[in-house]
Design a protein around this motif. Sequence first.
Motif, PDB file in Angstrom:
ATOM      1  N   ARG A  84       9.552  43.829  21.527  1.00 48.16           N
ATOM      2  CA  ARG A  84       9.735  43.795  22.987  1.00 48.16           C
ATOM      3  C   ARG A  84      11.221  43.952  23.323  1.00 48.16           C
ATOM      4  NH1 ARG A  84       7.511  38.538  25.209  1.00 48.16           N
ATOM      5  NH2 ARG A  84       9.399  37.665  24.366  1.00 48.16           N
ATOM      6  N   VAL A  85      12.073  43.229  22.618  1.00 49.84           N
ATOM      7  CA  VAL A  85      13.518  43.331  22.845  1.00 49.84           C
ATOM      8  C   VAL A  85      13.993  44.746  22.504  1.00 49.84           C
ATOM      9  CG1 VAL A  85      15.774  42.511  22.063  1.00 49.84           C
ATOM     10  CG2 VAL A  85      13.933  40.865  22.499  1.00 49.84           C
ATOM     11  N   ALA A  86      13.534  45.270  21.376  1.00 51.90           N
ATOM     12  CA  ALA A  86      13.951  46.611  20.952  1.00 51.90           C
ATOM     13  C   ALA A  86      13.502  47.675  21.950  1.00 51.90           C
ATOM     14  CB  ALA A  86      13.400  46.914  19.563  1.00 51.90           C
ATOM     15  N   ARG A  87      12.340  47.483  22.544  1.00 54.51           N
ATOM     16  CA  ARG A  87      11.853  48.430  23.556  1.00 54.51           C
ATOM     17  C   ARG A  87      12.829  48.490  24.738  1.00 54.51           C
ATOM     18  NH1 ARG A  87       7.377  46.010  25.367  1.00 54.51           N
ATOM     19  NH2 ARG A  87       8.155  45.689  27.477  1.00 54.51           N
ATOM     20  N   TYR A  91      15.232  51.548  25.912  1.00 55.22           N
ATOM     21  CA  TYR A  91      15.161  52.027  27.296  1.00 55.22           C
ATOM     22  C   TYR A  91      16.551  52.000  27.936  1.00 55.22           C
ATOM     23  CZ  TYR A  91      13.074  52.548  32.012  1.00 55.22           C
ATOM     24  OH  TYR A  91      12.709  52.968  33.268  1.00 55.22           O
ATOM     25  N   ALA A  92      17.269  50.903  27.749  1.00 58.74           N
ATOM     26  CA  ALA A  92      18.619  50.790  28.320  1.00 58.74           C
ATOM     27  C   ALA A  92      19.546  51.849  27.733  1.00 58.74           C
ATOM     28  CB  ALA A  92      19.175  49.389  28.082  1.00 58.74           C
ATOM     29  N   THR A  93      19.411  52.134  26.448  1.00 59.39           N
ATOM     30  CA  THR A  93      20.222  53.178  25.822  1.00 59.39           C
ATOM     31  C   THR A  93      19.908  54.531  26.447  1.00 59.39           C
ATOM     32  OG1 THR A  93      20.340  51.952  23.741  1.00 59.39           O
ATOM     33  CG2 THR A  93      20.796  54.318  23.630  1.00 59.39           C
ATOM     34  N   ASN A  94      18.645  54.795  26.705  1.00 58.30           N
ATOM     35  CA  ASN A  94      18.256  56.056  27.356  1.00 58.30           C
ATOM     36  C   ASN A  94      18.827  56.143  28.771  1.00 58.30           C
ATOM     37  OD1 ASN A  94      16.849  56.828  25.079  1.00 58.30           O
ATOM     38  ND2 ASN A  94      14.868  56.189  25.883  1.00 58.30           N
ATOM     39  N   VAL A  95      18.817  55.034  29.493  1.00 63.74           N
ATOM     40  CA  VAL A  95      19.315  55.020  30.871  1.00 63.74           C
ATOM     41  C   VAL A  95      20.832  55.173  30.913  1.00 63.74           C
ATOM     42  CG1 VAL A  95      19.592  53.578  32.944  1.00 63.74           C
ATOM     43  CG2 VAL A  95      17.362  53.715  31.802  1.00 63.74           C
ATOM     44  N   PHE A  96      21.545  54.452  30.033  1.00 65.15           N
ATOM     45  CA  PHE A  96      23.010  54.432  30.091  1.00 65.15           C
ATOM     46  C   PHE A  96      23.685  55.451  29.184  1.00 65.15           C
ATOM     47  CE2 PHE A  96      21.826  50.246  31.709  1.00 65.15           C
ATOM     48  CZ  PHE A  96      22.523  50.264  32.900  1.00 65.15           C
ATOM     49  N   ASP A 123      13.130  36.683  26.951  1.00 64.35           N
ATOM     50  CA  ASP A 123      12.388  35.650  26.215  1.00 64.35           C
ATOM     51  C   ASP A 123      10.960  35.475  26.728  1.00 64.35           C
ATOM     52  OD1 ASP A 123      13.153  34.491  28.623  1.00 64.35           O
ATOM     53  OD2 ASP A 123      13.604  32.543  27.733  1.00 64.35           O
ATOM     54  N   THR A 124      10.631  36.125  27.844  1.00 59.66           N
ATOM     55  CA  THR A 124       9.261  36.065  28.370  1.00 59.66           C
ATOM     56  C   THR A 124       8.821  37.470  28.778  1.00 59.66           C
ATOM     57  OG1 THR A 124       9.909  35.737  30.677  1.00 59.66           O
ATOM     58  CG2 THR A 124       9.603  33.735  29.318  1.00 59.66           C
ATOM     59  N   ASP A 125       7.521  37.654  28.860  1.00 57.42           N
ATOM     60  CA  ASP A 125       6.985  38.937  29.287  1.00 57.42           C
ATOM     61  C   ASP A 125       7.364  39.232  30.739  1.00 57.42           C
ATOM     62  OD1 ASP A 125       5.384  41.312  28.696  1.00 57.42           O
ATOM     63  OD2 ASP A 125       3.996  40.477  30.181  1.00 57.42           O
ATOM     64  N   LEU A 126       7.283  38.226  31.606  1.00 58.39           N
ATOM     65  CA  LEU A 126       7.645  38.435  33.013  1.00 58.39           C
ATOM     66  C   LEU A 126       9.120  38.807  33.168  1.00 58.39           C
ATOM     67  CD1 LEU A 126       5.630  35.656  34.857  1.00 58.39           C
ATOM     68  CD2 LEU A 126       5.271  38.122  34.939  1.00 58.39           C
ATOM     69  N   GLY A 127       9.970  38.142  32.419  1.00 57.62           N
ATOM     70  CA  GLY A 127      11.399  38.471  32.454  1.00 57.62           C
ATOM     71  C   GLY A 127      11.644  39.884  31.963  1.00 57.62           C
ATOM     72  N   THR A 128      10.930  40.265  30.918  1.00 66.04           N
ATOM     73  CA  THR A 128      11.055  41.617  30.374  1.00 66.04           C
ATOM     74  C   THR A 128      10.618  42.645  31.403  1.00 66.04           C
ATOM     75  OG1 THR A 128      10.702  40.783  28.129  1.00 66.04           O
ATOM     76  CG2 THR A 128      10.356  43.141  28.475  1.00 66.04           C
ATOM     77  N   VAL A 131      13.412  43.147  33.897  1.00 66.30           N
ATOM     78  CA  VAL A 131      14.489  43.978  33.358  1.00 66.30           C
ATOM     79  C   VAL A 131      14.042  45.438  33.308  1.00 66.30           C
ATOM     80  CG1 VAL A 131      15.972  44.422  31.353  1.00 66.30           C
ATOM     81  CG2 VAL A 131      15.534  42.071  32.085  1.00 66.30           C
ATOM     82  N   GLU A 132      12.810  45.679  32.893  1.00 70.84           N
ATOM     83  CA  GLU A 132      12.259  47.035  32.880  1.00 70.84           C
ATOM     84  C   GLU A 132      12.286  47.655  34.269  1.00 70.84           C
ATOM     85  OE1 GLU A 132       8.909  47.724  29.432  1.00 70.84           O
ATOM     86  OE2 GLU A 132       8.355  46.597  31.205  1.00 70.84           O
ATOM     87  N   ALA A 133      11.911  46.869  35.259  1.00 73.43           N
ATOM     88  CA  ALA A 133      11.909  47.357  36.639  1.00 73.43           C
ATOM     89  C   ALA A 133      13.330  47.703  37.092  1.00 73.43           C
ATOM     90  CB  ALA A 133      11.283  46.317  37.576  1.00 73.43           C
ATOM     91  N   MET A 134      14.291  46.851  36.731  1.00 71.29           N
ATOM     92  CA  MET A 134      15.695  47.125  37.067  1.00 71.29           C
ATOM     93  C   MET A 134      16.157  48.429  36.429  1.00 71.29           C
ATOM     94  SD  MET A 134      18.122  43.767  36.931  1.00 71.29           S
ATOM     95  CE  MET A 134      19.707  44.468  37.306  1.00 71.29           C
ATOM     96  N   LEU A 135      15.833  48.603  35.156  1.00 75.96           N
ATOM     97  CA  LEU A 135      16.219  49.827  34.453  1.00 75.96           C
ATOM     98  C   LEU A 135      15.556  51.047  35.088  1.00 75.96           C
ATOM     99  CD1 LEU A 135      16.140  48.550  30.772  1.00 75.96           C
ATOM    100  CD2 LEU A 135      18.144  49.444  31.979  1.00 75.96           C
ATOM    101  N   GLY A 136      14.315  50.894  35.497  1.00 75.36           N
ATOM    102  CA  GLY A 136      13.617  51.994  36.168  1.00 75.36           C
ATOM    103  C   GLY A 136      14.302  52.390  37.460  1.00 75.36           C
ATOM    104  N   ARG A 137      14.737  51.393  38.223  1.00 72.27           N
ATOM    105  CA  ARG A 137      15.448  51.687  39.472  1.00 72.27           C
ATOM    106  C   ARG A 137      16.792  52.356  39.186  1.00 72.27           C
ATOM    107  NH1 ARG A 137      13.157  46.643  40.634  1.00 72.27           N
ATOM    108  NH2 ARG A 137      15.112  45.535  40.386  1.00 72.27           N
ATOM    109  N   LEU A 138      17.494  51.855  38.167  1.00 73.38           N
ATOM    110  CA  LEU A 138      18.767  52.475  37.796  1.00 73.38           C
ATOM    111  C   LEU A 138      18.563  53.922  37.324  1.00 73.38           C
ATOM    112  CD1 LEU A 138      20.417  49.512  35.881  1.00 73.38           C
ATOM    113  CD2 LEU A 138      21.348  50.640  37.907  1.00 73.38           C
TER     114      LEU A 138
END
Length: 144
Positions: A84-87, A91-96, A123-128, A131-138
């Motif tokens: 989950r962390v690696a995903r 994703y962040a590497t692809n965005v940035f 550390d949680t699925d909801l938190g992940t 973060v995914e949503a933030m990266l998607g917006r970015l």
Amino acid sequence: MPQAEELFKTLGGATIFKRQVHSAEDVRAIIHKGFPYRSLEFVLSKFHLDLPRMSRILSVPPRTMARRKAEQRLTAQESDRLARVARILTYATNVFGTEEKASTWLTRPHRILEGTAPIELLDTDLGTQAVEAMLGRLEHGVIG
């Protein structure tokens, strides 16, 4: 979102796992077996992260983490959390564009997250998901 091959590369790839993956099902099978401890070390090194922080994110106490290092294998549950962390790291590497920029963004506190660093939410699925949503917006230029 990253493909299975990208995720596998973030986790250390064929060098660490001694095999190739071609699908999400391949990654899932490896998760069930448990990742080699070296995969965790690879992620820590590649993204300049520290073991105490990652231990908290993976919900693995320091003594247990030391035992995992000696055993040279993570459990299926710990491997799932690391995937989950690696995903998100992928994703962040692809965005940035670079691992360095992705690591900086993930470890820096953000006002949108009330002063919390995105990596701390992994550390949680909801938190992940947040973060995914933030990266998607970015990724789509919606927020800066």
